[in-house]
Design an enzyme around this catalytic site. Structure first.
Site, PDB file in Angstrom:
ATOM      1  N   ARG A  94      -1.419 -11.965  16.668  1.00 22.35           N
ATOM      2  CA  ARG A  94      -1.088 -11.132  17.833  1.00 22.35           C
ATOM      3  C   ARG A  94      -2.177 -10.098  18.081  1.00 22.35           C
ATOM      4  O   ARG A  94      -3.016  -9.831  17.222  1.00 22.35           O
ATOM      5  CB  ARG A  94       0.239 -10.412  17.598  1.00 22.35           C
ATOM      6  CG  ARG A  94       0.191  -9.426  16.432  1.00 22.35           C
ATOM      7  CD  ARG A  94       1.425  -8.542  16.387  1.00 22.35           C
ATOM      8  NE  ARG A  94       1.443  -7.670  15.230  1.00 22.35           N
ATOM      9  CZ  ARG A  94       0.799  -6.509  15.143  1.00 22.35           C
ATOM     10  NH1 ARG A  94       0.047  -6.095  16.153  1.00 22.35           N
ATOM     11  NH2 ARG A  94       0.884  -5.758  14.050  1.00 22.35           N
ATOM     12  N   ARG A 157      11.002 -11.340   8.215  1.00 23.87           N
ATOM     13  CA  ARG A 157      10.171 -12.342   7.547  1.00 23.87           C
ATOM     14  C   ARG A 157      10.903 -13.685   7.502  1.00 23.87           C
ATOM     15  O   ARG A 157      12.116 -13.760   7.618  1.00 23.87           O
ATOM     16  CB  ARG A 157       9.812 -11.875   6.134  1.00 23.87           C
ATOM     17  CG  ARG A 157       8.991 -10.602   6.116  1.00 23.87           C
ATOM     18  CD  ARG A 157       8.500 -10.257   4.717  1.00 23.87           C
ATOM     19  NE  ARG A 157       7.780  -8.984   4.757  1.00 23.87           N
ATOM     20  CZ  ARG A 157       8.307  -7.808   4.445  1.00 23.87           C
ATOM     21  NH1 ARG A 157       9.562  -7.743   4.021  1.00 23.87           N
ATOM     22  NH2 ARG A 157       7.592  -6.707   4.526  1.00 23.87           N
TER      23      ARG A 157
END
EC number: 4.8.1.5
Length: 341
Positions: A94, A157
């Site tokens: 990102r 996660r």
């Protein structure tokens, strides 16, 4: 007693050209006598560029590949890449504004990018950062990492493996390892003799209400033949729990180097406590050995880019860049050349 795995550290010379420079949280992959680098950050959580850098081992010079085809549109940090044959694959990552990249391949023969999968689509893999990637002749595998999150949900996660079949271009999620398996980012992830290994990583507690954000020392593998997960106990010169370390497979060994052994109070904005130790895990005996230190990087580091590579006829671990204890980034290029395994 000398370690069973014998090798030597080599600092690879970089003689010029336009290279990536100091950075961390990027991805590298090796194809033939070329090394490819993409993404990364120079300061915490701030992207740099979306160029694909190419290092020629013969001339020891860098260049930038011209962006032909469907090239990446996001300047990424926390991205990963692997090579299969003459193609490299990048997944996720990102920019500082939390725009996420998708899944693409780059053909090193034709020098052309191909868009493969839009992430976060129903039935497909989720976008993420600080995940791990591995491959075999027929698949690209993605493990763990941190989800995209959003205005209504907090990033979390993952603990699952996403498998991409190169022949048919389809994704499948491998069996969930279950609630006793820690969700992790920055884990060691490797295919060794047909089994898929997960080594250490930065974890979320498996106990409801338990401590999150800690370094794990768990080691597990998934066997595609039996479709079963196994957690193993390792012995020998066992490294302390850690994450975001460089690693590669040579024969039956998983070689690891450096990484974060204690998280920073400021999270990713700080350097944490870093290591400059190397180890090798024999996946048959489950015994760790410590690598020799002669010629190894003297300064601890983490968040390096890493790949298995063959340099001057020797197989080993190649790593570039990383975050230093000063919170600065380095542009070192090191190779651990295995002499015997």
């Amino acid at each position: 007693m000398a370690p069973t795995l014998q090798g030597q550290w080599i600092k690879v010379g970089q003689k010029g050209g336009t290279g990536p420079g100091p950075r961390s949280s990027h991805g590298i992959a090796a194809v033939g006598d070329k090394l490819y680098s993409f993404g990364g950050e120079l300061t915490p959580n701030k992207h740099i560029d979306k160029d694909l850098y190419v290092f020629d081992f013969n001339t020891q010079t860098w260049s930038i590949a011209q962006p032909k085809g469907d090239a990446p549109t996001v300047s990424c940090l926390g991205v990963r890449m692997v090579a299969v044959g003459t193609k490299i694959y990048i997944f996720g990552g990102r920019d500082e504004n939390r725009n996420f990249e998708n899944f693409r391949s780059y053909d090193t023969v034709t020098s052309e990018w191909t868009f493969l999968t839009k992430l976060d689509e129903v039935g497909g893999p989720e976008a993420r950062t600080f995940h791990s990637m591995a491959s075999d002749e027929n698949h690209v595998y993605v493990f763990g990492g941190v989800s995209k999150g959003g205005t209504m949900n907090t990033p979390t996660r993952f603990r699952t493996i996403e498998a991409y079949n190169i022949a048919d271009g389809k994704w499948a999620q491998l069996p969930d390892p279950g609630d006793n398996f820690e969700k992790r980012g920055g884990a060691g992830f490797a295919v060794v003799q047909g089994k898929i290994w997960v080594v250490y990583g930065f974890a979320t507690s498996i106990v409801p209400g338990g401590k999150d954000d800690y370094e794990s020392n768990a080691v597990q593998f998934y066997d595609p033949a039996s479709k079963k997960w196994t957690e193993v106990e390792t012995t020998g010169a066992k490294p302390s729990a850690r994450s975001v370390f460089a690693h590669a497979v040579v024969g039956k060994y998983i070689i690891i180097f450096a990484g974060e052994v204690w998280p920073d109070l400021n999270g990713h904005y700080g350097p944490g406590t870093l290591s400059n130790e190397g180890y090798a895990l024999d996946t048959e005996t489950l015994v760790w050995e410590k690598l020799g230190e002669e010629g190894a990087p003297a300064i601890p580091r983490g968040w390096t880019a890493y790949t298995a590579a063959t340099v001057d006829g020797k197989n080993g671990l190649l790593m570039h860049g990383g975050k230093l204890p000063t919170n600065e980034r380095t542009d070192d290029l090191y190779f651990y050349a295995v002499n015997s395994a």
